[in-house]
Design an enzyme around this catalytic site. Structure first.
Site, mmCIF file in Angstrom:
data_model
loop_
_atom_site.group_PDB
_atom_site.id
_atom_site.type_symbol
_atom_site.label_atom_id
_atom_site.label_comp_id
_atom_site.label_asym_id
_atom_site.label_seq_id
_atom_site.Cartn_x
_atom_site.Cartn_y
_atom_site.Cartn_z
ATOM 1 N N ASP A 107 0.872 -1.174 0.000
ATOM 2 C CA ASP A 107 0.000 0.000 0.000
ATOM 3 C C ASP A 107 0.913 1.229 0.000
ATOM 4 O O ASP A 107 2.133 1.109 0.103
ATOM 5 C CB ASP A 107 -0.889 -0.017 1.261
ATOM 6 C CG ASP A 107 -1.813 1.201 1.340
ATOM 7 O OD1 ASP A 107 -2.442 1.531 0.325
ATOM 8 O OD2 ASP A 107 -1.888 1.834 2.404
ATOM 9 N N SER A 108 0.297 2.426 -0.058
ATOM 10 C CA SER A 108 1.092 3.650 0.017
ATOM 11 C C SER A 108 1.560 3.939 1.450
ATOM 12 O O SER A 108 2.451 4.746 1.645
ATOM 13 C CB SER A 108 0.261 4.831 -0.474
ATOM 14 O OG SER A 108 -0.876 4.990 0.354
ATOM 15 N N TYR A 157 -1.111 8.202 -2.858
ATOM 16 C CA TYR A 157 -1.167 7.716 -4.238
ATOM 17 C C TYR A 157 -2.326 8.369 -5.020
ATOM 18 O O TYR A 157 -2.265 8.490 -6.248
ATOM 19 C CB TYR A 157 -1.406 6.199 -4.252
ATOM 20 C CG TYR A 157 -0.177 5.331 -4.103
ATOM 21 C CD1 TYR A 157 1.115 5.852 -4.155
ATOM 22 C CD2 TYR A 157 -0.321 3.950 -3.936
ATOM 23 C CE1 TYR A 157 2.228 5.026 -4.034
ATOM 24 C CE2 TYR A 157 0.789 3.117 -3.823
ATOM 25 C CZ TYR A 157 2.056 3.657 -3.872
ATOM 26 O OH TYR A 157 3.141 2.830 -3.766
ATOM 27 N N GLY A 158 -3.375 8.716 -4.307
ATOM 28 C CA GLY A 158 -4.626 9.143 -4.953
ATOM 29 C C GLY A 158 -4.498 10.194 -6.040
ATOM 30 O O GLY A 158 -5.140 10.083 -7.082
ATOM 31 N N CYS A 194 -4.388 -2.044 -1.432
ATOM 32 C CA CYS A 194 -4.526 -0.642 -1.801
ATOM 33 C C CYS A 194 -5.619 -0.548 -2.862
ATOM 34 O O CYS A 194 -5.537 -1.216 -3.902
ATOM 35 C CB CYS A 194 -3.192 -0.160 -2.368
ATOM 36 S SG CYS A 194 -3.272 1.450 -3.172
ATOM 37 N N THR A 250 -6.380 1.957 -4.767
ATOM 38 C CA THR A 250 -5.915 2.655 -5.965
ATOM 39 C C THR A 250 -5.195 1.680 -6.902
ATOM 40 O O THR A 250 -5.460 1.639 -8.111
ATOM 41 C CB THR A 250 -4.985 3.811 -5.555
ATOM 42 O OG1 THR A 250 -5.660 4.622 -4.589
ATOM 43 C CG2 THR A 250 -4.593 4.661 -6.749
ATOM 44 N N GLU A 291 -2.707 9.104 7.758
ATOM 45 C CA GLU A 291 -1.240 8.938 7.838
ATOM 46 C C GLU A 291 -0.637 9.792 8.954
ATOM 47 O O GLU A 291 0.364 9.430 9.550
ATOM 48 C CB GLU A 291 -0.590 9.303 6.499
ATOM 49 C CG GLU A 291 -0.781 8.270 5.415
ATOM 50 C CD GLU A 291 -0.038 6.951 5.663
ATOM 51 O OE1 GLU A 291 1.076 6.991 6.195
ATOM 52 O OE2 GLU A 291 -0.598 5.897 5.327
ATOM 53 N N CYS A 331 -10.993 2.752 -0.301
ATOM 54 C CA CYS A 331 -9.579 3.009 -0.025
ATOM 55 C C CYS A 331 -9.270 2.348 1.306
ATOM 56 O O CYS A 331 -10.052 2.475 2.267
ATOM 57 C CB CYS A 331 -9.329 4.511 0.062
ATOM 58 S SG CYS A 331 -7.728 4.950 0.780
ATOM 59 N N THR A 332 -8.153 1.651 1.382
ATOM 60 C CA THR A 332 -7.878 0.840 2.576
ATOM 61 C C THR A 332 -7.547 1.677 3.807
ATOM 62 O O THR A 332 -7.500 1.148 4.914
ATOM 63 C CB THR A 332 -6.743 -0.168 2.297
ATOM 64 O OG1 THR A 332 -5.610 0.546 1.762
ATOM 65 C CG2 THR A 332 -7.192 -1.214 1.311
ATOM 66 N N HIS A 333 -7.342 2.974 3.623
ATOM 67 C CA HIS A 333 -7.173 3.837 4.797
ATOM 68 C C HIS A 333 -8.514 4.117 5.503
ATOM 69 O O HIS A 333 -8.531 4.473 6.671
ATOM 70 C CB HIS A 333 -6.567 5.192 4.386
ATOM 71 C CG HIS A 333 -5.090 5.166 4.113
ATOM 72 N ND1 HIS A 333 -4.553 4.619 2.976
ATOM 73 C CD2 HIS A 333 -4.034 5.647 4.840
ATOM 74 C CE1 HIS A 333 -3.225 4.768 3.004
ATOM 75 N NE2 HIS A 333 -2.887 5.381 4.123
#
Ligand code: DGL
Length: 284
Positions: A11-12, A43-44, A74, A76, A153, A185-187
């Site tokens: 992932d990012s 990344y978005g 991820c 994205t 983040e 989105c995995t966040h």
């Protein structure tokens, strides 16, 4: 047959940890290697060509590190890069879009499905196409939410700023009358309390992680790649940015990570040198 090699996830940043926790729950015997591309988060807003380059570098590293299977942790990359690059590798791979779309289609009653995700995911149309393929009469209402990943983040997912941002992005979706929302989105599963507060109990929140890992489990079993050996699995984490920042962001989200190392993508050898060796034949 037992295959002790790890499963790779990337992932990012910390978002993919929401997928890693499903691996720990559903495949508790498996070791993982996790790569968080924190030097390039978010990344978005990035272009497809750049994301493809990052994904190839990360995949090459994971393959060289000996993974037997790769989970795109991820949204994205699952939307944008996986369909374009998977056929270049011998290692089996899975992304979040198909399992997430399937779960949403099963959950909706009014066939009005919301998608909240990064700009790149929304623009790719991957979820929209997949939902329509599964149920042509469904409508997808998509909302890009560029402020959310930086907040997660920064370890601010529980705060008022994140709550307000979620409410603002969610509003048009509520007005559209959705009854199901894909957290694309995995966040975003880290922001579930805010989504839950805004939408109440009548909107079903779909986090594609569990459905994806269940499908990964079936595939890993079918391919004879399960680790059946006794003993605790070993997990290692790599980031392209500062490991201390990653560890502390993860800690705020409830993860106590050990074995976090820095690995700069630019320092990786050219991809050809890292190409996959075919997985060992089952039953051999
Ligand atoms: N967590 C990733 C996703 O699911 C990346 C988000 C980002 O870095 O913008 O889309």
């Amino acid at each position: 047959m037992s295959d002790p090699r790890p499963i790779g996830l990337f992932d990012s940043g910390v978002g993919g940890l929401t997928v890693a926790r499903e691996v720990f729950r559903i495949l508790p015997g498996e070791s993982i290697i996790y790569f968080g591309d924190t030097a390039h988060v978010p990344y978005g807003p990035r272009q497809k060509e750049e994301l493809i380059r990052f994904a190839r570098e990360i995949i090459s590293f994971l393959i060289a590190a000996g993974v037997k299977y790769i989970i795109f942790a991820c949204g994205t990359n699952s939307s944008l890069t996986l369909p374009l690059i998977r056929r270049d590798y011998d290692v089996p791979m899975i992304g979040l879009v198909e399992p997430g779309a399937r779960e949403a289609v099963q959950a909706t009653r009014n066939r009005r499905i919301g998608l909240i995700a990064t700009e790149a995911t929304v623009k790719s149309g991957a979820y929209q196409r997949t939902v329509r393929r599964l149920t042509p009469e469904s409508e997808v209402f998509a909302q890009a939410a560029p402020r959310l990943v930086p907040l997660v983040e920064a370890g601010l997912s529980a705060g008022e700023e994140a709550r307000r941002a979620v409410f603002a992005y969610a509003r048009p979706l509520k007005e559209a009358g959705i009854d199901t929302l894909i957290l694309g989105c995995t966040h975003y599963p880290f922001l579930t309390p805010h989504f839950r507060e805004y939408f109440g109990p009548d909107v079903r929140l779909v986090d594609p992680a569990a459905a994806t890992v269940l499908e990964a489990q079936r595939e890993v079993e079918r391919l004879g790649l399960i680790n059946a050996a006794a003993g605790a699995p070993r997990h290692s984490y790599y980031v392209s940015g500062d490991p201390a920042g990653f560890v502390s962001a993860a800690q705020k989200l409830g993860y106590h990570l050990e074995n976090v190392r820095r690995l700069q993508l630019e320092s990786l050898p050219p991809e050809k040198a890292w190409r996959a060796r075919p997985p060992q034949a089952a039953g051999g």
